[in-house]
Design a protein around this motif. Structure first.
Motif, PDB file in Angstrom:
ATOM      1  N   GLU A 140       0.832  -1.206   0.000  1.00 22.12           N
ATOM      2  CA  GLU A 140       0.000   0.000   0.000  1.00 22.12           C
ATOM      3  C   GLU A 140       0.864   1.254   0.000  1.00 22.12           C
ATOM      4  N   LYS A 141       1.945   1.207   0.775  1.00 19.92           N
ATOM      5  CA  LYS A 141       2.854   2.364   0.829  1.00 19.92           C
ATOM      6  C   LYS A 141       3.507   2.591  -0.530  1.00 19.92           C
ATOM      7  N   ALA A 142       3.934   1.490  -1.180  1.00 22.88           N
ATOM      8  CA  ALA A 142       4.553   1.611  -2.504  1.00 22.88           C
ATOM      9  C   ALA A 142       3.552   2.164  -3.514  1.00 22.88           C
ATOM     10  N   ALA A 143       2.301   1.696  -3.429  1.00 22.92           N
ATOM     11  CA  ALA A 143       1.269   2.185  -4.346  1.00 22.92           C
ATOM     12  C   ALA A 143       1.011   3.677  -4.123  1.00 22.92           C
ATOM     13  N   GLN A 144       0.954   4.087  -2.858  1.00 26.65           N
ATOM     14  CA  GLN A 144       0.738   5.502  -2.548  1.00 26.65           C
ATOM     15  C   GLN A 144       1.902   6.349  -3.042  1.00 26.65           C
ATOM     16  N   GLN A 145       3.130   5.824  -2.882  1.00 27.52           N
ATOM     17  CA  GLN A 145       4.302   6.574  -3.340  1.00 27.52           C
ATOM     18  C   GLN A 145       4.293   6.708  -4.855  1.00 27.52           C
ATOM     19  N   ALA A 146       3.935   5.606  -5.540  1.00 29.00           N
ATOM     20  CA  ALA A 146       3.860   5.646  -6.999  1.00 29.00           C
ATOM     21  C   ALA A 146       2.803   6.645  -7.461  1.00 29.00           C
ATOM     22  N   GLU A 147       1.677   6.663  -6.762  1.00 30.99           N
ATOM     23  CA  GLU A 147       0.612   7.607  -7.103  1.00 30.99           C
ATOM     24  C   GLU A 147       1.064   9.046  -6.880  1.00 30.99           C
ATOM     25  N   ALA A 148       1.772   9.252  -5.764  1.00 30.98           N
ATOM     26  CA  ALA A 148       2.279  10.599  -5.469  1.00 30.98           C
ATOM     27  C   ALA A 148       3.306  11.031  -6.507  1.00 30.98           C
ATOM     28  N   ASP A 149       4.191  10.097  -6.903  1.00 29.11           N
ATOM     29  CA  ASP A 149       5.201  10.412  -7.921  1.00 29.11           C
ATOM     30  C   ASP A 149       4.536  10.758  -9.249  1.00 29.11           C
ATOM     31  N   ALA A 150       3.507   9.968  -9.602  1.00 36.94           N
ATOM     32  CA  ALA A 150       2.799  10.231 -10.865  1.00 36.94           C
ATOM     33  C   ALA A 150       2.130  11.604 -10.835  1.00 36.94           C
ATOM     34  N   ALA A 151       1.519  11.935  -9.690  1.00 33.17           N
ATOM     35  CA  ALA A 151       0.867  13.235  -9.563  1.00 33.17           C
ATOM     36  C   ALA A 151       1.887  14.369  -9.656  1.00 33.17           C
ATOM     37  N   ALA A 152       3.051  14.172  -9.013  1.00 30.91           N
ATOM     38  CA  ALA A 152       4.097  15.199  -9.065  1.00 30.91           C
ATOM     39  C   ALA A 152       4.629  15.373 -10.480  1.00 30.91           C
ATOM     40  N   GLN A 153       4.813  14.251 -11.196  1.00 27.95           N
ATOM     41  CA  GLN A 153       5.300  14.326 -12.567  1.00 27.95           C
ATOM     42  C   GLN A 153       4.293  15.031 -13.464  1.00 27.95           C
ATOM     43  N   LYS A 154       3.014  14.721 -13.255  1.00 29.99           N
ATOM     44  CA  LYS A 154       1.962  15.353 -14.055  1.00 29.99           C
ATOM     45  C   LYS A 154       1.937  16.862 -13.802  1.00 29.99           C
TER      46      LYS A 154
END
Length: 259
Positions: free
Chosen positions: A106-120
């Motif tokens: 779950e933490k990895a998924a949240q981090q990936a989501e946060a990274d994707a949002a930051a990149q966007k």
């Protein structure tokens, strides 16, 4: 067997051993007597055997058997409890490992989501910045174009007020020397007839001195299309640099009909 008593496997085995021993002893005595007719019978002193004396009998035997049974049951219970505890501990460790793995996922998924949002967000900001820069560049180009058009219009307006013959007068003033002006005038007369807007459709030459291409005269001024003074300055500089003077250019022109 007295009512209410429970004989365990241990007590039965113990009694069986004692009984078998006694029966064997008695059988030995009887066998000897039966097989030795007319002979003296050798007796066995069964009383001297210690089997029955040493083995617990009756209630005492039952107590011993019960004690052994209880000990075995206690050991079995202890073993079962230990196995149960080990199984529970293994289950607890597995549950903890599963929970940790789930939390990590779950933490990895949240981090990936946060990274994707930051990149966007970064991409959107870059796109907005580029669009802003493009708009600014386009606006600047349009402003430059409008300024050039305004300058050309102003040049045309200014030239419209110049009286006839003023182009030649302007050339005379710029060149200074009358002999050099005459040579310059000979060339211009044959190239353009003193028409500063003269254009050769086949070659693209333009202006008083028929510069090829006409845009070369931009080195003398941005208004080269509409200002004869700019064309005269460029033509004079060209003749001086290539032929030494307008008269040198005119001499070459007479031999080649171009310069």
């Amino acid at each position: 067997m007295p009512e209410g008593k429970h004989v365990t496997r241990i007590s039965v085995r113990g009694v069986a051993v004692v009984s078998a021993t006694a029966v064997t002893a008695v059988g030995a005595v009887v066998g000897v007597a039966a097989g030795s007719e007319g002979k003296p019978v050798q007796t066995v002193d069964v009383a001297s055997a210690t089997l029955f004396a040493d083995a617990p009998t009756g209630e005492r035997a039952q107590h011993v058997s019960d004690g052994i049974g209880r000990q075995a049951d206690a050991q079995q219970s202890a073993a079962d409890a230990a196995a149960k505890k080990a199984a529970e501990e293994a289950a607890r460790l597995q549950a903890a490992a599963d929970a940790q793995a789930k939390a990590d996922a779950e933490k990895a998924a949240q981090q990936a989501e946060a990274d994707a949002a930051a990149q966007k967000a970064a991409d959107d900001a870059a796109a907005a910045k580029k669009a802003e820069a493009d708009a600014a560049a386009k606006k600047a180009a349009e402003a430059k174009k409008a300024k050039e058009a305004a300058n050309q219009a102003a040049s045309v307006s200014a030239l419209a007020s110049i009286p006839a013959g003023s182009v030649q007068d302007t050339a005379r003033q710029i060149i200074g020397d009358d002999a050099q002006f005459q040579c310059f005038s000979q060339i211009v007369q044959r190239e353009s007839g003193w028409d500063y807007t003269a254009s050769n459709k086949s070659s693209g030459a333009y202006g008083l001195v028929q510069a090829l291409p006409g845009s070369k005269m931009a080195s003398a001024g941005a208004d080269w299309r509409t200002n004869p003074a700019t064309q005269i300055k460029w033509g004079l500089n060209y003749m001086n640099s290539r032929y030494g003077s307008p008269c040198g250019a005119w001499s070459f022109w007479q031999s080649h009909h171009w310069y």
